[in-house]
Design a protein around this motif. Structure first.
Motif, short mmCIF file in Angstrom:
data_model
loop_
_atom_site.label_atom_id
_atom_site.label_comp_id
_atom_site.label_asym_id
_atom_site.label_seq_id
_atom_site.Cartn_x
_atom_site.Cartn_y
_atom_site.Cartn_z
N UNK A 183 23.84 -25.95 24.51
CA UNK A 183 23.44 -24.74 23.81
C UNK A 183 22.04 -24.95 23.29
N UNK A 184 21.24 -23.90 23.34
CA UNK A 184 19.87 -23.99 22.85
C UNK A 184 19.55 -22.78 21.99
N UNK A 185 18.77 -23.01 20.95
CA UNK A 185 18.21 -21.96 20.12
C UNK A 185 16.71 -22.16 20.12
N UNK A 186 15.99 -21.20 20.67
CA UNK A 186 14.53 -21.31 20.81
C UNK A 186 13.85 -20.21 20.01
N UNK A 187 12.97 -20.62 19.11
CA UNK A 187 12.16 -19.66 18.35
C UNK A 187 10.78 -19.62 18.98
N UNK A 188 10.30 -18.44 19.36
CA UNK A 188 8.95 -18.37 19.95
C UNK A 188 7.90 -18.97 19.01
N UNK A 189 6.91 -19.61 19.60
CA UNK A 189 5.90 -20.31 18.81
C UNK A 189 4.84 -19.36 18.23
N UNK A 190 4.61 -18.23 18.88
CA UNK A 190 3.55 -17.35 18.39
C UNK A 190 4.00 -16.59 17.15
N UNK A 191 3.07 -16.39 16.21
CA UNK A 191 3.38 -15.82 14.90
C UNK A 191 4.07 -14.46 14.98
N UNK A 192 3.66 -13.61 15.89
CA UNK A 192 4.21 -12.27 15.97
C UNK A 192 5.67 -12.21 16.40
N UNK A 193 6.19 -13.30 16.95
CA UNK A 193 7.57 -13.28 17.43
C UNK A 193 8.46 -14.33 16.76
N UNK A 194 7.96 -14.98 15.72
CA UNK A 194 8.73 -16.03 15.05
C UNK A 194 10.00 -15.51 14.36
N UNK A 195 10.14 -14.21 14.26
CA UNK A 195 11.32 -13.63 13.63
C UNK A 195 12.51 -13.58 14.60
N UNK A 196 12.32 -14.03 15.82
CA UNK A 196 13.35 -13.99 16.86
C UNK A 196 13.83 -15.38 17.23
#
Length: 191
Positions: free
Chosen positions: A96-109
């Motif tokens: 299982x993986x949980x990946x948070x996008x690195x760019x500031x505008x998408x860090x809420x996902x």
């Protein structure tokens, strides 16, 4: 339950076969690398052979698997990835993986990925892995949105995701080719 400071380990007993399940939460690259590229290659090969609903259609070489492992380790060390690995009787049997996008505008996902070996499907292993990833990502990332996707026709995955609380919010038509057939990618959001 016991805790190791480097890797959180949660033990479960699988009542039906008296085998031991262990979910390891991996947050550091060096802990992932200790498991090794060979272990991950041995894990993924049966998925390719059974033509499972994954993006790989060829068994990766050991060099390719090592490159993948190095990239995953970098993502862990940069703080954008959490991995939950299921071991049954000491053998890697689910990821299982949980990946948070690195760019500031998408860090809420946070985006989740999940796989369970054929012999352990239908036993609740996938649900345990996904729920553990969700719990760990809520603690670490505090996301506004949680997403998961699956390939059209993977009804087992869809039923699991719906059971956990995900709903379909979009579809990318003919997004992927799975053994010569175009299939839609279905995007689901946790409600």
């Amino acid at each position: 339950m016991f805790i190791d400071w480097n890797i959180h380990r949660f033990l479960f007993w699988q009542n039906t076969s008296f085998s031991m399940e262990e979910i390891r939460i991996i947050t550091r690259g060096k802990d992932l690398k200790k498991i090794g590229a060979k272990t991950f290659r041995e894990y993924i090969a049966p998925f390719v052979k059974e033509r499972a609903s994954i993006t790989l259609q060829k068994i990766p070489t050991l060099a390719q698997e090592k490159k993948w492992l190095d990239n995953q380790a970098k993502s862990l060390d940069s703080g954008i990835l959490i991995m939950a690995l299921l071991f049954v009787d000491g053998k890697l049997s689910g990821t299982g993986e949980a990946l948070r996008p690195a760019n500031d505008g998408e860090k809420c996902n946070v985006h989740f990925g999940l796989s369970v070996s054929k012999e352990h499907r239908g036993k609740g292993c996938g649900e345990k892995l996904l729920r553990k990833c969700m719990l760990e990502s809520k603690k670490k990332f505090k996301p506004k949105n949680m997403w998961i996707e699956h390939v059209e026709g993977n009804t087992i995955a869809r039923r699991l995701y719906e059971k956990v609380g995900f709903v379909e919010v979009g579809r990318l038509e003919n997004y992927t080719i799975h053994y010569g057939k175009y299939k839609d990618k279905i995007l689901m959001r946790y409600k």
